[in-house]
Design an enzyme around this catalytic site. Structure first.
Site: not given
Lengths: 98, 493
Positions: B75, B150, B174
């Site tokens: 990420k 997210s 997330s």
């Protein structure tokens, strides 16, 4: 407590955000909505409840995070400045303050 | 057997090479990016060079590390030296950190190969990935829908078969929510299990680095490598890292699984409820004991979360001021004006909304009414879990109240978006681990996930529960957008 436009303007200023008039129209009601949602907590009696500070587990709290006060290698001036939008003579350069 | 284990067997037997695996990953990432927008940066040269080095060492010495030659995606809010770390934000843009996060150092030390950085909601703030400054990620199961957020890019990359595993971060769900919406396994470990050093801070008392994979065994493989105390993160706990692989096949007969009936009511999609309830029955048949538990303060979790998370964010994000790194607004002749313009132009709407909300709840006169109150209710939520875990070894809930929703559907209503996290935020507030596991498909072929929550440091129990479930209900479906052809050549999945 209802949130006013002046509240939002003040908060934006505290947070170093330059919110435009158009954004103010959008953010105002949204933030007011969220604040009124979180105010449901007022329905709970929390007298004598200790606030939970931080997120540590009991094992985390027991972990000794102190280290000896010894000099460690660091990034160095050149690397630390490499990503700066404006660096000069070994410093971060910013617009004038006064 | 996990995919990583199978890939390692093939690598060590000389049936494939790290170069071949990484090549397939990079090609499928690139090929699918027009459709999915899952990657913000690919490191073709670096990854292939590293693959060649590892191939030589594998040829010379055999097994050289737990993840040797395995391609992974990271990420874009976790620092990897030399690769961009934008956090999905314009304010960081093409920031290239001069150091690796500790979890990255550990992955590299185990021989993993990082192929690139994945798209995410700006500063990990969002539940749909629509808050990325670089456009939304699309769900591989239905590209008109969100992948969740997210960490949507990492979830989509694993679901689409581009990589066998990926790292994300989980502050309020997330990792687990996008895992659920994309049909993969996603772990949010106990607070302090993984180092946060090099994870760009959003809400420091809630953030944990999490793991995506297609199987629980692969989550176990990656967790074994990244977990553990790190002197660079004072909140990482000095707790031994158990053998997560060995735990997978342990007996689950006799384990007590808590069923919080009250959470299976209003607002929960009927198909999601049915799928998770079927899993409860499955566990009963596997020999687990199902016990009713209550989490009476769970209904307040979203309110608590949006006070604590925004308060911490308003403080953490103060560092983005256009001085030391990232974007700086032009035409600001005075310092304060430069700060304000930089932040105004650099942050997107959701980040500004949360910074303002956090600033408001911390501001003079409101601190006790909001922040202190929220911290008190956080204590009550922690106590709920303590009481529940006196009766059971794990709790089962849905991960998300609905399967993936359409892009644009909730974008104008922040509060409706926040309610997606209703099942996941409690774990972050209490610090307990949570694991999302695929447990079915909806009638329109969208994945449904169940969430397993456990006491502190119970990752081995959660992973073995997931592994046992995978044996009786294997989730081998592939989404329509799948790197099938290229992946099959190297048998990456």
């Amino acid at each position: 407590m209802p949130i006013t436009k002046a509240d939002i303007e003040k908060v934006a200023q505290l947070a170093h955000l330059e919110i435009g008039a158009e954004e103010l129209e959008i953010f105002g009601p949204q933030i007011a909505d969220i604040v009124s949602y979180v105010e449901q907590l007022n329905a709970l009696d929390t007298t004598n409840v200790e606030p939970a500070l931080g997120g540590l587990t009991p094992e985390g709290e027991r972990t000794d995070s102190a280290r000896s006060d010894a000099v460690q290698p660091s990034l160095g001036q050149e690397t630390a400045l490499a990503e700066a939008p404006d660096a000069a003579a070994g410093h971060f350069r910013v617009p004038k303050v006064l | 057997m996990g995919n990583i284990e199978e890939l390692k067997r093939r690598l060590n037997a000389g049936e494939t090479t790290a170069r071949a695996l990484v090549g397939v990953s990079l090609n499928s990432a690139q090929e699918l990016n027009d459709t999915l927008n899952a990657f913000l940066d690919l490191d073709r040269t670096g990854a292939l060079t590293r693959a060649d080095t590892l191939d030589e060492r594998i040829r010379a010495k055999g097994d050289i590390g737990q993840l040797a030659g395995i391609p992974l995606a990271i990420k874009d809010n976790i620092c990897v030296r030399g690769l961009q770390t934008s956090c999905g934000s314009r304010i960081l843009g093409d920031y290239h950190p001069p150091y690796n996060a500790t979890v990255i150092e550990r992955l590299l030390g185990a021989g993993a190969i990082i192929i690139g950085k994945t798209n995410c909601d700006e500063f990990a703030m969002g539940s749909s990935n629509e808050n990325s400054a670089f456009g939304p990620v699309r769900n591989p199961w239905d590209t008109s829908r969100v992948p969740g957020g997210s960490s949507g890019g990492s979830a989509a990359a694993v679901a689409a078969g581009i990589v066998p595993a990926a790292l994300g971060s989980d502050t309020g769900g997330s990792v687990r929510q996008p895992a659920s919406l994309c049909g993969v396994v996603g772990l949010k470990p106990t607070y302090g299990r993984n180092s946060r050093y090099g994870l760009v801070a959003f809400a420091s008392s809630l953030d944990q680095v999490g793991i995506f994979a297609r199987k629980a065994a692969d989550v176990a493989s990656v967790l074994s490598v990244v977990a553990g105390r790190d002197p660079c993160d004072a909140t990482s706990a000095d707790v031994p890292v158990p053998d997560y692989q060995a735990a997978l096949t342990e007996e689950i007969r006799g384990l007590r699984i808590g069923f919080p009936r009250a959470l299976f009511g209003k607002g929960l999609d009927a198909e999601v409820a049915a799928a998770v309830e079927r899993a409860v029955d499955d566990y009963r048949e596997l020999g687990a004991e199902i016990v009713e538990v209550e989490l009476p303060h769970a209904q307040y979790a979203i309110a608590v979360y949006y006070i604590i998370a925004t308060a911490e964010a308003s403080s953490n994000l103060a560092r983005f001021d256009g001085v030391r790194y990232g974007f700086r607004a032009e035409e600001a002749p005075e310092l304060r004006q430069m700060y304000r313009k930089t932040r105004e132009e650099g942050f997107g709407p959701e980040v500004k909304r949360r910074i303002m909300l956090g600033t408001y709840v911390l501001s003079a006169g409101y601190y006790d009414a909001y922040y202190r109150k929220a911290q008190q209710v956080r204590t009550l939520i922690k106590q709920d879990f303590q009481n529940a875990f006196a009766l059971c070894d794990a709790i089962i809930t849905p991960t998300s109240p609905t399967p993936a929703f359409s892009i644009g559907e909730k974008v104008d209503d922040p509060l409706a978006m926040y309610l997606n996290d209703i099942y996941t935020v409690t774990a972050n507030l209490a610090g307990v681990p949570g694991l999302s596991v695929p447990c079915g498909l909806s009638s329109n072929r969208l994945p449904i996930g169940m969430q397993l929550l456990g006491p502190y440091w119970s990752e081995p129990v959660l992973l073995k529960l997931a592994h046992a479930y995978e044996q009786i209900r294997p989730f081998n479906e592939h989404p329509p957008v799948f790197a099938g052809k290229v992946a099959n050549e190297a048998r990456i999945i």
